[in-house]
Motif scaffolding. Structure first.
Motif, PDB file in Angstrom:
ATOM      1  N   GLY A 168       0.825  -1.213   0.000  1.00 59.92           N
ATOM      2  CA  GLY A 168       0.000   0.000   0.000  1.00 59.92           C
ATOM      3  C   GLY A 168       0.854   1.254   0.000  1.00 59.92           C
ATOM      4  O   GLY A 168       1.841   1.351   0.749  1.00 59.92           O
ATOM      5  N   PHE A 169       0.491   2.186  -0.854  1.00 56.31           N
ATOM      6  CA  PHE A 169       1.228   3.457  -0.903  1.00 56.31           C
ATOM      7  C   PHE A 169       0.234   4.606  -0.994  1.00 56.31           C
ATOM      8  O   PHE A 169       0.316   5.474  -1.843  1.00 56.31           O
ATOM      9  CB  PHE A 169       2.198   3.445  -2.103  1.00 56.31           C
ATOM     10  CG  PHE A 169       3.344   4.400  -1.939  1.00 56.31           C
ATOM     11  CD1 PHE A 169       4.220   4.289  -0.868  1.00 56.31           C
ATOM     12  CD2 PHE A 169       3.545   5.426  -2.857  1.00 56.31           C
ATOM     13  CE1 PHE A 169       5.278   5.185  -0.718  1.00 56.31           C
ATOM     14  CE2 PHE A 169       4.604   6.320  -2.712  1.00 56.31           C
ATOM     15  CZ  PHE A 169       5.473   6.187  -1.643  1.00 56.31           C
TER      16      PHE A 169
ATOM     17  N   VAL B 132       1.677  -2.410  -4.847  1.00 55.53           N
ATOM     18  CA  VAL B 132       0.440  -1.621  -4.978  1.00 55.53           C
ATOM     19  C   VAL B 132      -0.466  -2.299  -5.999  1.00 55.53           C
ATOM     20  O   VAL B 132      -0.036  -3.186  -6.741  1.00 55.53           O
ATOM     21  CB  VAL B 132       0.749  -0.163  -5.419  1.00 55.53           C
ATOM     22  CG1 VAL B 132       1.398   0.627  -4.305  1.00 55.53           C
ATOM     23  CG2 VAL B 132       1.606  -0.138  -6.665  1.00 55.53           C
ATOM     24  N   LYS B 133      -1.733  -1.813  -6.029  1.00 51.34           N
ATOM     25  CA  LYS B 133      -2.727  -2.449  -6.903  1.00 51.34           C
ATOM     26  C   LYS B 133      -2.707  -1.845  -8.304  1.00 51.34           C
ATOM     27  O   LYS B 133      -2.795  -2.541  -9.295  1.00 51.34           O
ATOM     28  CB  LYS B 133      -4.108  -2.218  -6.268  1.00 51.34           C
ATOM     29  CG  LYS B 133      -4.920  -3.475  -6.218  1.00 51.34           C
ATOM     30  CD  LYS B 133      -6.207  -3.359  -5.433  1.00 51.34           C
ATOM     31  CE  LYS B 133      -6.902  -2.025  -5.410  1.00 51.34           C
ATOM     32  NZ  LYS B 133      -8.033  -1.946  -4.544  1.00 51.34           N
TER      33      LYS B 133
ATOM     34  N   ARG C 281       3.438   7.831  -9.552  1.00 52.03           N
ATOM     35  CA  ARG C 281       3.945   7.894  -8.174  1.00 52.03           C
ATOM     36  C   ARG C 281       5.088   8.901  -8.081  1.00 52.03           C
ATOM     37  O   ARG C 281       5.786   9.135  -9.075  1.00 52.03           O
ATOM     38  CB  ARG C 281       4.480   6.525  -7.742  1.00 52.03           C
ATOM     39  CG  ARG C 281       3.606   5.347  -8.116  1.00 52.03           C
ATOM     40  CD  ARG C 281       2.652   4.971  -7.012  1.00 52.03           C
ATOM     41  NE  ARG C 281       1.694   3.979  -7.494  1.00 52.03           N
ATOM     42  CZ  ARG C 281       0.610   3.631  -6.837  1.00 52.03           C
ATOM     43  NH1 ARG C 281       0.337   4.186  -5.690  1.00 52.03           N
ATOM     44  NH2 ARG C 281      -0.217   2.740  -7.337  1.00 52.03           N
TER      45      ARG C 281
ATOM     46  N   PHE D  56       8.356  -0.270  -7.062  1.00 49.61           N
ATOM     47  CA  PHE D  56       6.984  -0.779  -7.136  1.00 49.61           C
ATOM     48  C   PHE D  56       6.859  -2.144  -7.810  1.00 49.61           C
ATOM     49  O   PHE D  56       7.562  -2.445  -8.778  1.00 49.61           O
ATOM     50  CB  PHE D  56       6.082   0.242  -7.837  1.00 49.61           C
ATOM     51  CG  PHE D  56       5.930   1.492  -7.032  1.00 49.61           C
ATOM     52  CD1 PHE D  56       5.096   1.510  -5.923  1.00 49.61           C
ATOM     53  CD2 PHE D  56       6.676   2.621  -7.317  1.00 49.61           C
ATOM     54  CE1 PHE D  56       4.973   2.646  -5.139  1.00 49.61           C
ATOM     55  CE2 PHE D  56       6.566   3.763  -6.537  1.00 49.61           C
ATOM     56  CZ  PHE D  56       5.718   3.771  -5.444  1.00 49.61           C
TER      57      PHE D  56
ATOM     58  N   TYR E 203       3.549  -5.362  -8.406  1.00 47.24           N
ATOM     59  CA  TYR E 203       2.080  -5.501  -8.408  1.00 47.24           C
ATOM     60  C   TYR E 203       1.652  -6.898  -7.974  1.00 47.24           C
ATOM     61  O   TYR E 203       0.472  -7.209  -7.964  1.00 47.24           O
ATOM     62  CB  TYR E 203       1.552  -5.114  -9.803  1.00 47.24           C
ATOM     63  CG  TYR E 203       2.123  -3.770 -10.205  1.00 47.24           C
ATOM     64  CD1 TYR E 203       1.610  -2.587  -9.672  1.00 47.24           C
ATOM     65  CD2 TYR E 203       3.261  -3.684 -11.020  1.00 47.24           C
ATOM     66  CE1 TYR E 203       2.193  -1.360  -9.955  1.00 47.24           C
ATOM     67  CE2 TYR E 203       3.845  -2.455 -11.310  1.00 47.24           C
ATOM     68  CZ  TYR E 203       3.308  -1.295 -10.765  1.00 47.24           C
ATOM     69  OH  TYR E 203       3.896  -0.091 -11.028  1.00 47.24           O
TER      70      TYR E 203
ATOM     71  N   ILE F  22      -2.891  -1.414   3.547  1.00 47.72           N
ATOM     72  CA  ILE F  22      -3.885  -1.333   2.470  1.00 47.72           C
ATOM     73  C   ILE F  22      -5.282  -1.205   3.070  1.00 47.72           C
ATOM     74  O   ILE F  22      -5.497  -1.486   4.249  1.00 47.72           O
ATOM     75  CB  ILE F  22      -3.815  -2.541   1.505  1.00 47.72           C
ATOM     76  CG1 ILE F  22      -4.160  -3.863   2.200  1.00 47.72           C
ATOM     77  CG2 ILE F  22      -2.431  -2.642   0.863  1.00 47.72           C
ATOM     78  CD1 ILE F  22      -4.243  -5.040   1.251  1.00 47.72           C
TER      79      ILE F  22
END
Ligand code: HSE
Length: 412
Positions: A11-12, A38-39, A45, A52, A54, A72
Motif C-alpha cells: 500500500g502506498f 500496490v494495486k 507515483r 513498485f 504488483y 492497504i
C-alpha cells in the motif's frame, strides 16, 4: 542487538507515503524499504518506479524481506497477506484495525507459532502510543476503564458541524485530508471506533471481544435540532468508545455522548483523538494526539518498526492472566433520544422517562433505558431517530442491586 530491517510495504496511500517520508527523515533506524506492492500499475507515483511491484509474491517470496508493513484498505486482501507473511516467518506491522479486530486470536497464534512479531500501534489512536502503553506501562496495574475519542473523521465532522459547516462538506474535507476510510460509513456509523475498542479491551483488560458483540452507533442520524439542544445545554456531541470493567464484567460500546465542559473530551477537536485510562494505582491518565492523517499514523508505524530492531513482541499478559470476564449487556444508560415524529420516538423503550419535549419539528425524551432494549433497534439505519448518552449516564445492574442491597441492609 539491533538488526537490519528490510521492509516489504503493501500500500502506498496516505499512510504508506507518509511512512516512506518519515523513514527517510530518521537516521536512527536501520531500516530500508525494498519493495512496495500496490494495486494500480497505471497511477503516477512520486518516487522511483523501481520500488513498485504488483504481485504480493515479490515481497512474500523474498527471503531478504524480514518485515512486512501492511497499509492497504481492503481488510480481506490484508488478511491473506498478513497470514502468508507470518507463516513465511516475517514480522508484520499493520494499521488495519478491521483486519486485526476480526482475526486477532488467529494472527496472534500464527505469529507465536512462527516466532515473529505482529505489531499494530497505528491501528488505534493514530499517533497516540496507547497499545504499547497498555502492554508495557500498565502491565501490572489493574485497569478499570478505557474510553475516549478514537475516530478522527467523526471528531472532525462534529467539530466542523459545530462551527456551522454541513455534514457532507465536513466529511468531504475529512476524505480529502486522508482521515476517512475508503468507505466512510465505517467511520460515520462507528464501526472503525468499534474495531479500535475491541483492540483496547484486549490490551487493557485481556478481554477478547467479538466485533459483532460490541454495539456501535455513529453520528449519521444527527439532526440540527440535536446540535442545537447540545449547544443550548452547554454540551458538545462527541463519539466515544466506552470500555469499563467492574469485577468480572466488561462493558464495551460506541455511541455519541453529550459532553459537558469539564469532560476531558470537550476540547478535543478536529482529527485529534483522546483516550483516558483509569487504573487502580496510577489513577486517571489522558492520552491526546492526532488520531488520523498521513504523518501521525506513519509515526506509529515507524515506532513499531523501530521496536522490531529489538525483537519486541506483545506479551498479552492480561489475556494470559485471564479471569473469567464476560461482556455484559445488563446495564442502563441515561439517554437523550430525539424523533421526527411522536410515533417514531415512542418506539424507543425507556425504563424511566425524566423529560419530554414535543415541538413542531421534532420531539425528544430523556431518561433511563436498558441497554438490551436499546439494542433492539438498528440505530444506524433509523433515519428518524437520534440517540446520545448523557453525562454520568451508565449504571450497571449489579451496581444498582448492590447499592439497593446496601440501602436495605442499612434500613434494617
Ligand atoms: N478513518 C480513521 C479515523 C483513520 O478517522 O480515525 C485512522 O484510524
Amino acid at each position: 542487538m539491533r538488526k537490519q530491517l528490510t521492509i516489504g510495504l503493501f500500500g502506498f496511500g496516505c499512510v504508506g507515503t507518509g511512512l516512506y517520508e518519515v523513514l527517510n527523515q530518521t537516521s536512527l533506524l536501520q531500516a530500508r524499504i525494498k519493495h512496495i506492492v500496490v494495486k494500480d500499475a497505471t497511477k503516477k507515483r512520486q518516487i522511483d518506479a523501481s520500488y513498485f511491484a504488483y504481485d504480493a509474491e515479490v515481497i512474500l517470496g523474498d527471503s531478504e524481506v524480514n518485515v512486512v508493513v501492511e497499509l492497504i484498505n481492503d481488510s480481506d486482501a490484508a488478511y491473506v497477506i498478513v497470514k502468508r507473511a507470518l507463516e513465511s516467518g516475517k514480522h508484520v506491522v499493520s494499521a488495519n484495525k478491521k483486519l486485526i479486530a476480526l482475526h486477532l486470536e488467529e494472527l496472534i497464534a500464527l505469529a507465536k507459532a512462527n516466532n515473529v512479531s505482529f505489531l499494530y500501534e497505528a491501528a488505534v489512536g493514530g499517533s497516540i502510543p496507547i497499545i504499547r502503553n497498555l502492554e508495557e506501562y500498565y502491565n501490572n496495574d489493574s485497569l478499570s476503564s478505557i474510553n475516549g475519542i478514537v475516530n478522527g473523521t467523526t471528531n472532525y465532522i462534529l467539530t466542523k458541524t459545530g462551527e456551522g459547516q454541513s455534514f457532507d462538506d465536513a466529511l468531504k474535507t475529512a476524505q480529502e485530508l486522508g482521515f476517512a476510510e475508503l468507505d466512510p460509513t465505517s467511520d460515520v456509523d462507528g464501526f472503525d471506533a468499534k474495531y479500535k475498542l475491541v483492540l483496547l479491551l484486549k490490551h487493557a483488560f485481556g478481554y477478547t471481544a467479538k466485533t459483532e458483540q460490541v454495539w456501535n452507533y455513529g453520528i449519521r442520524q444527527l439532526k440540527t435540532w440535536d446540535a442545537t439542544y447540545a449547544r443550548e445545554k452547554g454540551y458538545k456531541i462527541k463519539l466515544l468508545a466506552f470500555g469499563t470493567r467492574v469485577d468480572d464484567q466488561v462493558v464495551g460500546f460506541v455511541a455519541p455522548h453529550l459532553i459537558p465542559a469539564n469532560h476531558f473530551a470537550y476540547n478535543v477537536e478536529n482529527e485529534f483523538n483522546a483516550v483516558v485510562v483509569e487504573a487502580l494505582f496510577s489513577d486517571r491518565q489522558l492520552f491526546l494526539g492526532k488520531g488520523a492523517g498521513s504523518y501521525p499514523t506513519a509515526s506509529a508505524v515507524l515506532s513499531d518498526i523501530s521496536a522490531l530492531q529489538f525483537d519486541y513482541a506483545y506479551e498479552y499478559r492480561k489475556t494470559n492472566a485471564q479471569e473469567n470476564l464476560t461482556l455484559t449487556t445488563d446495564f442502563r444508560l441515561r439517554v437523550y433520544v430525539s424523533g421526527t415524529t411522536k410515533e417514531q420516538l415512542e418506539r424507543v423503550k425507556f425504563e424511566e422517562i425524566q423529560e419530554i419535549y414535543h415541538g413542531s419539528t421534532h420531539h425528544f425524551h430523556i431518561g433511563w433505558a436498558n441497554f438490551s432494549d436499546l439494542q433492539q433497534l438498528d440505530w444506524n439505519n433509523e433515519s428518524d431517530l437520534f440517540l446520545a448518552v448523557l453525562p454520568e449516564g451508565l449504571q450497571l445492574a449489579s451496581t444498582v442491586y448492590a447499592e439497593e442491597g446496601q440501602l436495605e441492609a442499612h434500613a434494617n
